[in-house]
Design a protein around this motif. Structure first.
Motif, PDB file in Angstrom:
ATOM      1  N   GLN A  63       7.460   3.312   2.764  1.00  0.00           N
ATOM      2  CA  GLN A  63       7.488   4.746   3.053  1.00  0.00           C
ATOM      3  C   GLN A  63       7.002   5.560   1.858  1.00  0.00           C
ATOM      4  OE1 GLN A  63       7.944   6.444   5.733  1.00  0.00           O
ATOM      5  NE2 GLN A  63       8.475   8.523   5.066  1.00  0.00           N
ATOM      6  N   ASP A  64       7.251   5.041   0.649  1.00  0.00           N
ATOM      7  CA  ASP A  64       6.917   5.804  -0.564  1.00  0.00           C
ATOM      8  C   ASP A  64       5.822   5.149  -1.409  1.00  0.00           C
ATOM      9  OD1 ASP A  64       8.266   3.654  -1.704  1.00  0.00           O
ATOM     10  OD2 ASP A  64      10.038   4.817  -2.265  1.00  0.00           O
ATOM     11  N   ALA A  65       5.228   4.070  -0.922  1.00  0.00           N
ATOM     12  CA  ALA A  65       4.112   3.381  -1.584  1.00  0.00           C
ATOM     13  C   ALA A  65       4.451   2.915  -3.001  1.00  0.00           C
ATOM     14  CB  ALA A  65       2.863   4.265  -1.606  1.00  0.00           C
ATOM     15  N   SER A  66       5.709   2.647  -3.248  1.00  0.00           N
ATOM     16  CA  SER A  66       6.156   2.225  -4.576  1.00  0.00           C
ATOM     17  C   SER A  66       6.031   0.720  -4.754  1.00  0.00           C
ATOM     18  CB  SER A  66       7.617   2.632  -4.785  1.00  0.00           C
ATOM     19  OG  SER A  66       8.443   1.976  -3.836  1.00  0.00           O
ATOM     20  N   GLU A  67       5.821   0.296  -5.994  1.00  0.00           N
ATOM     21  CA  GLU A  67       5.803  -1.131  -6.292  1.00  0.00           C
ATOM     22  C   GLU A  67       7.101  -1.787  -5.859  1.00  0.00           C
ATOM     23  OE1 GLU A  67       4.782  -2.203 -10.232  1.00  0.00           O
ATOM     24  OE2 GLU A  67       2.819  -1.238 -10.202  1.00  0.00           O
ATOM     25  N   ALA A  68       8.213  -1.110  -6.108  1.00  0.00           N
ATOM     26  CA  ALA A  68       9.523  -1.682  -5.782  1.00  0.00           C
ATOM     27  C   ALA A  68       9.663  -1.941  -4.279  1.00  0.00           C
ATOM     28  CB  ALA A  68      10.637  -0.759  -6.269  1.00  0.00           C
ATOM     29  N   SER A  69       9.125  -1.040  -3.473  1.00  0.00           N
ATOM     30  CA  SER A  69       9.256  -1.224  -2.019  1.00  0.00           C
ATOM     31  C   SER A  69       8.438  -2.428  -1.545  1.00  0.00           C
ATOM     32  CB  SER A  69       8.822   0.044  -1.282  1.00  0.00           C
ATOM     33  OG  SER A  69       7.450   0.326  -1.490  1.00  0.00           O
ATOM     34  N   TYR A  70       7.236  -2.613  -2.099  1.00  0.00           N
ATOM     35  CA  TYR A  70       6.423  -3.768  -1.706  1.00  0.00           C
ATOM     36  C   TYR A  70       7.032  -5.078  -2.198  1.00  0.00           C
ATOM     37  CZ  TYR A  70       2.942  -0.337  -0.351  1.00  0.00           C
ATOM     38  OH  TYR A  70       2.293   0.709   0.250  1.00  0.00           O
ATOM     39  N   LYS A  71       7.600  -5.043  -3.394  1.00  0.00           N
ATOM     40  CA  LYS A  71       8.269  -6.242  -3.894  1.00  0.00           C
ATOM     41  C   LYS A  71       9.465  -6.584  -3.009  1.00  0.00           C
ATOM     42  CE  LYS A  71       6.802  -5.800  -8.715  1.00  0.00           C
ATOM     43  NZ  LYS A  71       7.208  -5.452 -10.102  1.00  0.00           N
ATOM     44  N   THR A  84       0.899 -15.469   5.149  1.00  0.00           N
ATOM     45  CA  THR A  84       1.203 -14.079   5.488  1.00  0.00           C
ATOM     46  C   THR A  84       0.019 -13.195   5.152  1.00  0.00           C
ATOM     47  OG1 THR A  84       3.562 -14.460   5.062  1.00  0.00           O
ATOM     48  CG2 THR A  84       2.803 -12.170   5.024  1.00  0.00           C
ATOM     49  N   ARG A  85      -0.215 -12.180   5.984  1.00  0.00           N
ATOM     50  CA  ARG A  85      -1.281 -11.221   5.724  1.00  0.00           C
ATOM     51  C   ARG A  85      -0.740  -9.801   5.877  1.00  0.00           C
ATOM     52  NH1 ARG A  85      -2.795 -15.065   3.794  1.00  0.00           N
ATOM     53  NH2 ARG A  85      -4.635 -16.343   4.233  1.00  0.00           N
ATOM     54  N   TRP A  86      -1.138  -8.937   4.942  1.00  0.00           N
ATOM     55  CA  TRP A  86      -0.768  -7.527   4.975  1.00  0.00           C
ATOM     56  C   TRP A  86      -2.000  -6.668   5.214  1.00  0.00           C
ATOM     57  CZ3 TRP A  86       2.487  -6.403  -0.099  1.00  0.00           C
ATOM     58  CH2 TRP A  86       3.686  -7.150  -0.067  1.00  0.00           C
ATOM     59  N   LEU A  87      -1.805  -5.534   5.883  1.00  0.00           N
ATOM     60  CA  LEU A  87      -2.810  -4.479   5.844  1.00  0.00           C
ATOM     61  C   LEU A  87      -2.096  -3.140   5.692  1.00  0.00           C
ATOM     62  CD1 LEU A  87      -2.764  -3.027   8.868  1.00  0.00           C
ATOM     63  CD2 LEU A  87      -4.283  -4.886   9.453  1.00  0.00           C
ATOM     64  N   PRO A  88      -2.777  -2.132   5.131  1.00  0.00           N
ATOM     65  CA  PRO A  88      -2.118  -0.860   4.849  1.00  0.00           C
ATOM     66  C   PRO A  88      -2.071   0.071   6.053  1.00  0.00           C
ATOM     67  CG  PRO A  88      -4.332  -0.825   3.957  1.00  0.00           C
ATOM     68  CD  PRO A  88      -4.123  -2.205   4.522  1.00  0.00           C
ATOM     69  N   GLY A  89      -1.025   0.902   6.067  1.00  0.00           N
ATOM     70  CA  GLY A  89      -0.928   2.000   7.022  1.00  0.00           C
ATOM     71  C   GLY A  89      -1.034   3.324   6.295  1.00  0.00           C
ATOM     72  N   ASN A  90      -0.778   4.396   6.991  1.00  0.00           N
ATOM     73  CA  ASN A  90      -0.966   5.722   6.410  1.00  0.00           C
ATOM     74  C   ASN A  90       0.065   6.061   5.343  1.00  0.00           C
ATOM     75  OD1 ASN A  90       0.197   5.748   9.290  1.00  0.00           O
ATOM     76  ND2 ASN A  90       1.160   7.554   8.371  1.00  0.00           N
ATOM     77  N   HIS A  91       1.195   5.367   5.305  1.00  0.00           N
ATOM     78  CA  HIS A  91       2.184   5.601   4.252  1.00  0.00           C
ATOM     79  C   HIS A  91       1.964   4.689   3.045  1.00  0.00           C
ATOM     80  CE1 HIS A  91       5.005   8.444   6.173  1.00  0.00           C
ATOM     81  NE2 HIS A  91       4.615   7.872   7.297  1.00  0.00           N
ATOM     82  N   ASP A  92       1.053   3.743   3.172  1.00  0.00           N
ATOM     83  CA  ASP A  92       0.851   2.751   2.116  1.00  0.00           C
ATOM     84  C   ASP A  92      -0.211   3.182   1.112  1.00  0.00           C
ATOM     85  OD1 ASP A  92       2.648   0.628   2.997  1.00  0.00           O
ATOM     86  OD2 ASP A  92       1.272   0.363   4.687  1.00  0.00           O
ATOM     87  N   GLU A  93      -0.213   2.495  -0.013  1.00  0.00           N
ATOM     88  CA  GLU A  93      -1.294   2.594  -0.999  1.00  0.00           C
ATOM     89  C   GLU A  93      -1.919   1.207  -1.103  1.00  0.00           C
ATOM     90  OE1 GLU A  93      -2.660   5.012  -2.546  1.00  0.00           O
ATOM     91  OE2 GLU A  93      -1.246   6.677  -2.240  1.00  0.00           O
ATOM     92  N   ALA A  94      -3.145   1.087  -0.609  1.00  0.00           N
ATOM     93  CA  ALA A  94      -3.784  -0.222  -0.535  1.00  0.00           C
ATOM     94  C   ALA A  94      -3.892  -0.883  -1.907  1.00  0.00           C
ATOM     95  CB  ALA A  94      -5.161  -0.095   0.099  1.00  0.00           C
ATOM     96  N   GLN A  95      -4.176  -0.102  -2.950  1.00  0.00           N
ATOM     97  CA  GLN A  95      -4.352  -0.690  -4.269  1.00  0.00           C
ATOM     98  C   GLN A  95      -3.040  -1.218  -4.817  1.00  0.00           C
ATOM     99  OE1 GLN A  95      -7.445  -1.244  -5.782  1.00  0.00           O
ATOM    100  NE2 GLN A  95      -6.038  -2.631  -6.846  1.00  0.00           N
ATOM    101  N   VAL A  96      -1.952  -0.509  -4.568  1.00  0.00           N
ATOM    102  CA  VAL A  96      -0.634  -0.996  -5.010  1.00  0.00           C
ATOM    103  C   VAL A  96      -0.295  -2.291  -4.275  1.00  0.00           C
ATOM    104  CG1 VAL A  96       1.825  -0.435  -5.230  1.00  0.00           C
ATOM    105  CG2 VAL A  96       0.105   1.367  -5.506  1.00  0.00           C
TER     106      VAL A  96
END
Length: 267
Positions: A63-71, A84-96
């Motif tokens: 929701q906040d595109a934080s490193e902690a949330s992805y970890k 596993t495969r990820w793709l970004p949504g509108n709340h994400d930051e693809a580079q993070v």
């Protein structure tokens, strides 16, 4: 026709989408703790899906595109111990996302008799979706080189009208271009997405169109204005058969009690 050397076993896929995790483990949407709901969905998957060949996570993991949330998301889903495969949504930051898990953001994955293509439809700073030319080129190259494999294409934003007036403007705005390209490749059997926080399943011109409930709050189907449902969070399972058939269904976390606080901060 599929290549004769490809595996004839069905490919078992699980889709998780729209987890909306926060850096803060106590983070909530409408009073619902998104990490807690994700844990319950994961537990449901583990009870019901003894075999998983591929886990697809189709955007708004954070929701906040934080490193902690992805970890946190990576840690919670790592217990599956499957590709596993990820793709970004509108709340994400693809580079993070790429910094945290570069091996999980691959666009093309071959498994059994199938090729899975993950397309980034997110637009920086916007809620709607758009497939840039580089993504359309990824798609074209992946489909043209599939070599007898059937194909499943995934993105985050909805490419069709789902009957919710409020969400229509924040869908995939060049969906017609995507769907037109897919028509030229009959080996594409399904298009899968998230974003709409509800189930969708229809067939158009032989193409299966699929969307999946969020692992947190649900949006009410067929609603003119923003409206949430008190349905339980869920996931989608897919069996991708070697003859091109797609068998799929949605399951929900039956033991998760949905208690929404409509006086809390909005979605």
């Amino acid at each position: 026709m599929p290549h004769p050397d490809l595996s004839q076993a069905p490919v078992h896929v699980v889709q998780l989408t729209d987890a909306h995790l926060f850096a803060d483990p106590a983070g909530t949407l409408l009073g619902l703790n998104t990490r807690d709901s994700l844990r319950h969905v994961i537990a449901q998957v583990r009870r019901e899906q003894p075999r998983i060949d591929l886990l697809l996570c189709t955007g708004d993991l954070s929701q906040d595109a934080s490193e902690a949330s992805y970890k946190a998301f990576r840690g919670l889903t790592a217990e599956f111990a499957v590709p596993t495969r990820w793709l970004p949504g509108n709340h994400d930051e693809a580079q993070v996302m790429a910094n945290i898990a570069p091996e999980l953001v691959q666009a093309v994955t071959d498994v059994g008799a199938w090729r899975v293509v993950m397309l980034n439809s997110a637009v920086v700073g916007a809620t709607h979706g758009w497939l840039e030319q580089d993504q359309l080129q990824v798609l074209e190259q992946a489909l043209a080189s599939a070599e007898g494999r059937y194909c499943l294409v995934c993105c985050h934003h909805q490419p069709v009208d789902i009957g919710c007036a409020w969400i229509a403007p924040i869908g995939l705005r060049n969906a017609d271009e995507l769907l037109q390209r897919l028509q030229g490749y009959p080996q594409v059997k399904a298009l899968l997405w998230g974003h709409i926080h509800q189930e969708w399943d229809e067939v158009r011109g032989g193409l299966r169109l699929l969307a999946t409930p969020s692992t947190c709050i649900q949006f009410a189907a067929r609603s003119e204005d923003f409206k949430v449902s008190e349905e339980q969070p869920g996931y989608r399972w897919l069996r991708l058969h070697a003859d091109g058939r797609v068998e799929t269904g949605v399951e929900r976390a039956k033991d998760f009690e949905v208690k929404l606080d409509f006086n809390s901060a909005g979605y």
